[in-house]
Design a protein around this motif. Structure first.
Motif, mmCIF file in Angstrom:
data_model
loop_
_atom_site.group_PDB
_atom_site.id
_atom_site.type_symbol
_atom_site.label_atom_id
_atom_site.label_comp_id
_atom_site.label_asym_id
_atom_site.label_seq_id
_atom_site.Cartn_x
_atom_site.Cartn_y
_atom_site.Cartn_z
ATOM 1 N N ILE A 1 0.835 -1.198 0.000
ATOM 2 C CA ILE A 1 0.000 0.000 0.000
ATOM 3 C C ILE A 1 0.873 1.252 0.000
ATOM 4 O O ILE A 1 1.847 1.349 0.750
ATOM 5 C CB ILE A 1 -0.918 0.035 1.251
ATOM 6 N N GLY A 2 0.523 2.206 -0.842
ATOM 7 C CA GLY A 2 1.143 3.527 -0.825
ATOM 8 C C GLY A 2 0.050 4.576 -0.726
ATOM 9 O O GLY A 2 -0.981 4.460 -1.390
ATOM 10 N N VAL A 3 0.248 5.572 0.124
ATOM 11 C CA VAL A 3 -0.747 6.617 0.327
ATOM 12 C C VAL A 3 -0.131 7.970 -0.019
ATOM 13 O O VAL A 3 0.927 8.322 0.504
ATOM 14 C CB VAL A 3 -1.264 6.655 1.778
ATOM 15 N N ALA A 4 -0.775 8.718 -0.890
ATOM 16 C CA ALA A 4 -0.302 10.053 -1.258
ATOM 17 C C ALA A 4 -1.197 11.106 -0.614
ATOM 18 O O ALA A 4 -2.420 10.955 -0.578
ATOM 19 C CB ALA A 4 -0.299 10.227 -2.778
ATOM 20 N N THR A 5 -0.571 12.163 -0.082
ATOM 21 C CA THR A 5 -1.320 13.256 0.521
ATOM 22 C C THR A 5 -0.795 14.589 -0.007
ATOM 23 O O THR A 5 0.305 14.666 -0.556
ATOM 24 C CB THR A 5 -1.182 13.250 2.059
ATOM 25 N N ASP A 6 -1.607 15.615 0.163
ATOM 26 C CA ASP A 6 -1.186 16.967 -0.201
ATOM 27 C C ASP A 6 -0.798 17.704 1.076
ATOM 28 O O ASP A 6 -1.670 18.076 1.866
ATOM 29 C CB ASP A 6 -2.327 17.707 -0.908
ATOM 30 N N ARG A 7 0.496 17.890 1.282
ATOM 31 C CA ARG A 7 0.921 18.651 2.458
ATOM 32 C C ARG A 7 0.484 20.105 2.313
ATOM 33 O O ARG A 7 0.181 20.772 3.295
ATOM 34 C CB ARG A 7 2.431 18.537 2.646
ATOM 35 N N VAL A 8 0.486 20.590 1.078
ATOM 36 C CA VAL A 8 -0.144 21.877 0.746
ATOM 37 C C VAL A 8 -1.033 21.631 -0.466
ATOM 38 O O VAL A 8 -0.802 20.694 -1.230
ATOM 39 C CB VAL A 8 0.901 22.980 0.427
ATOM 40 N N ILE A 9 -2.069 22.444 -0.626
ATOM 41 C CA ILE A 9 -2.990 22.246 -1.742
ATOM 42 C C ILE A 9 -2.422 22.826 -3.028
ATOM 43 O O ILE A 9 -2.556 22.255 -4.111
ATOM 44 C CB ILE A 9 -4.365 22.886 -1.429
ATOM 45 N N GLU A 10 -1.756 23.975 -2.934
ATOM 46 C CA GLU A 10 -1.206 24.611 -4.124
ATOM 47 C C GLU A 10 -0.050 23.794 -4.701
ATOM 48 O O GLU A 10 0.650 23.086 -3.964
ATOM 49 C CB GLU A 10 -0.729 26.031 -3.790
ATOM 50 N N SER A 11 0.160 23.920 -6.003
ATOM 51 C CA SER A 11 1.235 23.204 -6.677
ATOM 52 C C SER A 11 1.750 24.060 -7.837
ATOM 53 O O SER A 11 1.344 25.215 -8.002
ATOM 54 C CB SER A 11 0.731 21.857 -7.224
ATOM 55 N N PHE A 12 2.618 23.473 -8.638
ATOM 56 C CA PHE A 12 3.150 24.203 -9.807
ATOM 57 C C PHE A 12 2.041 24.631 -10.763
ATOM 58 O O PHE A 12 2.199 25.583 -11.531
ATOM 59 C CB PHE A 12 4.179 23.331 -10.544
ATOM 60 N N ARG A 13 0.901 23.959 -10.709
ATOM 61 C CA ARG A 13 -0.199 24.296 -11.616
ATOM 62 C C ARG A 13 -0.800 25.669 -11.309
ATOM 63 O O ARG A 13 -1.375 26.306 -12.189
ATOM 64 C CB ARG A 13 -1.276 23.208 -11.562
ATOM 65 N N ASN A 14 -0.685 26.122 -10.073
ATOM 66 C CA ASN A 14 -1.192 27.452 -9.730
ATOM 67 C C ASN A 14 -0.429 28.557 -10.442
ATOM 68 O O ASN A 14 -0.960 29.651 -10.663
ATOM 69 C CB ASN A 14 -1.134 27.666 -8.213
ATOM 70 N N ASP A 15 0.819 28.282 -10.815
ATOM 71 C CA ASP A 15 1.601 29.263 -11.566
ATOM 72 C C ASP A 15 1.187 29.302 -13.041
ATOM 73 O O ASP A 15 1.458 30.281 -13.739
ATOM 74 C CB ASP A 15 3.105 28.942 -11.472
ATOM 75 N N LEU A 16 0.539 28.243 -13.493
ATOM 76 C CA LEU A 16 0.124 28.156 -14.894
ATOM 77 C C LEU A 16 -1.252 28.762 -15.134
ATOM 78 O O LEU A 16 -1.526 29.298 -16.210
ATOM 79 C CB LEU A 16 0.123 26.689 -15.345
ATOM 80 N N TRP A 17 -2.132 28.649 -14.145
ATOM 81 C CA TRP A 17 -3.507 29.125 -14.302
ATOM 82 C C TRP A 17 -3.969 29.752 -12.992
ATOM 83 O O TRP A 17 -4.031 29.078 -11.974
ATOM 84 C CB TRP A 17 -4.420 27.964 -14.704
ATOM 85 N N PRO A 18 -4.297 31.049 -12.986
ATOM 86 C CA PRO A 18 -4.624 31.739 -11.739
ATOM 87 C C PRO A 18 -5.865 31.204 -11.034
ATOM 88 O O PRO A 18 -6.011 31.365 -9.823
ATOM 89 C CB PRO A 18 -4.820 33.199 -12.185
ATOM 90 N N GLY A 19 -6.753 30.564 -11.787
ATOM 91 C CA GLY A 19 -7.973 30.042 -11.175
ATOM 92 C C GLY A 19 -7.839 28.637 -10.621
ATOM 93 O O GLY A 19 -8.834 28.062 -10.143
ATOM 94 N N TYR A 20 -6.630 28.062 -10.706
ATOM 95 C CA TYR A 20 -6.472 26.681 -10.255
ATOM 96 C C TYR A 20 -6.758 26.575 -8.758
ATOM 97 O O TYR A 20 -6.555 27.527 -8.000
ATOM 98 C CB TYR A 20 -5.064 26.176 -10.578
ATOM 99 N N LYS A 21 -7.199 25.412 -8.326
ATOM 100 C CA LYS A 21 -7.643 25.221 -6.945
ATOM 101 C C LYS A 21 -6.560 25.612 -5.939
ATOM 102 O O LYS A 21 -5.361 25.437 -6.171
ATOM 103 C CB LYS A 21 -8.046 23.762 -6.719
ATOM 104 N N THR A 22 -7.015 26.154 -4.814
ATOM 105 C CA THR A 22 -6.122 26.533 -3.724
ATOM 106 C C THR A 22 -6.682 25.980 -2.418
ATOM 107 O O THR A 22 -7.736 25.337 -2.394
ATOM 108 C CB THR A 22 -6.000 28.061 -3.599
ATOM 109 N N GLY A 23 -5.992 26.270 -1.352
ATOM 110 C CA GLY A 23 -6.457 25.847 -0.033
ATOM 111 C C GLY A 23 -7.451 26.814 0.582
ATOM 112 O O GLY A 23 -7.934 26.577 1.699
ATOM 113 N N ASP A 24 -7.767 27.902 -0.134
ATOM 114 C CA ASP A 24 -8.730 28.875 0.387
ATOM 115 C C ASP A 24 -10.084 28.218 0.598
ATOM 116 O O ASP A 24 -10.579 27.476 -0.254
ATOM 117 C CB ASP A 24 -8.878 30.056 -0.574
#
Length: 279
Positions: free
Chosen positions: A51-74
């Motif tokens: 078993i491997g489990v992946a989590t988001d330590r933060v919600i933002e990622s490199f994709r937020n730099d590509l598209w301003p509307g990309y999901k955030t932790g807000d």
């Protein structure tokens, strides 16, 4: 052996909204973490060994730099946000392999792990435990499948085609045109699931779709309008496809042997005290 890859972020959100509040003696909200721990214990009892489990330590990622509307932790409830580090601690204490993501997302780790595990001839099947539609791009035949543990359904490649009308390789293009509200990008106007599936079933990818709808060879309504929208918005569609395409280069493990669950660690006893609910 079978490899189970779990979306820990999805599991934490799911249990937070599905379970009543529960606080420990220190007043910390712990219900969602308890729910995920019980859920993964159930996975082991069902026979999962690796078993491997992946989590988001933060919600933002490199994709937020590509598209301003990309999901955030807000907008994430503080009671939910506070349980992320506790979940990571709990999974490690239970002896599971955990990939907490910062620059990339949990889904990227799952995609990378699925691709790498599928290369091992000892692996019979890779099971991605998440219903997220972007993970459908990782499905390969019956070797890499997607399982919704809530609805108790499993989707192989034929299942992806039945659900979306396109094969896994076209899922990023499909999401680019239709949009993905959960991730915060809108797609192209007028391109709905049915029209998108019809066109991509013929051409496979955005770049292969001719500007002139008469070259499509498809009998469908509003073809001219769709073609005009795509022609003017093709660069934006390519950007959305980039957002929807999962990374396959996240360093997750050297060998699938690292994913074997060998039982809880000594840290679990202390964690049990923290997860105990103060009635």
């Amino acid at each position: 052996m079978n490899i189970h890859l779990v979306d820990g972020t999805y599991e934490l959100f799911r249990h937070f909204y599905a379970m009543p509040s529960a606080k420990n003696r220190n007043g910390e909200e712990v219900a969602a973490v308890r729910g995920v721990m019980y859920s993964l214990r159930g996975l082991v009892r069902e026979g999962a060994t690796h078993i491997g489990v992946a989590t988001d330590r933060v919600i933002e990622s490199f994709r937020n730099d590509l598209w301003p509307g990309y999901k955030t932790g807000d907008g994430i409830a503080p009671e939910l946000w506070a349980q992320f580090p506790l979940l990571e601690e709990g999974l490690l204490a239970w002896g599971l392999t955990v990939w907490p993501m910062v620059e990339v997302e949990a889904d990227d780790a799952l995609a990378s792990a699925a691709a790498k595990a599928a290369l091992d001839p000892r692996v019979d099947q890779v099971i991605i435990c998440s219903p997220d539609k972007d993970l459908a791009q990782c499905v390969r035949g019956t070797r890499v499948v997607q399982r919704d543990r809530v609805r108790k359904t499993t989707r192989d490649e034929a299942g992806v085609v039945a659900k979306f009308g396109v094969p896994p390789a076209s899922i990023p293009d499909y999401l680019a045109l239709v949009g993905d509200a959960a991730d915060g990008f809108p797609g192209l106007p007028g391109w709905g699931p049915k029209s998108t599936a019809t066109v991509l079933a013929r051409f496979g990818h955005i770049d292969a779709i001719p500007d002139n709808y008469r070259e499509w060879g498809l009998d469908m309504a509003r073809a001219g309008s769709l073609a005009a929208t795509l022609t003017s918005g093709r660069d934006r569609a390519r950007l959305f496809r980039q957002l929807a395409t999962l990374r396959m280069d996240v360093p997750v493990f050297s060998s699938v042997d690292e994913l074997e669950w060998r039982g809880p660690t000594p840290a679990l006893s202390e964690l049990r005290g923290r997860l105990a609910v103060d009635h």
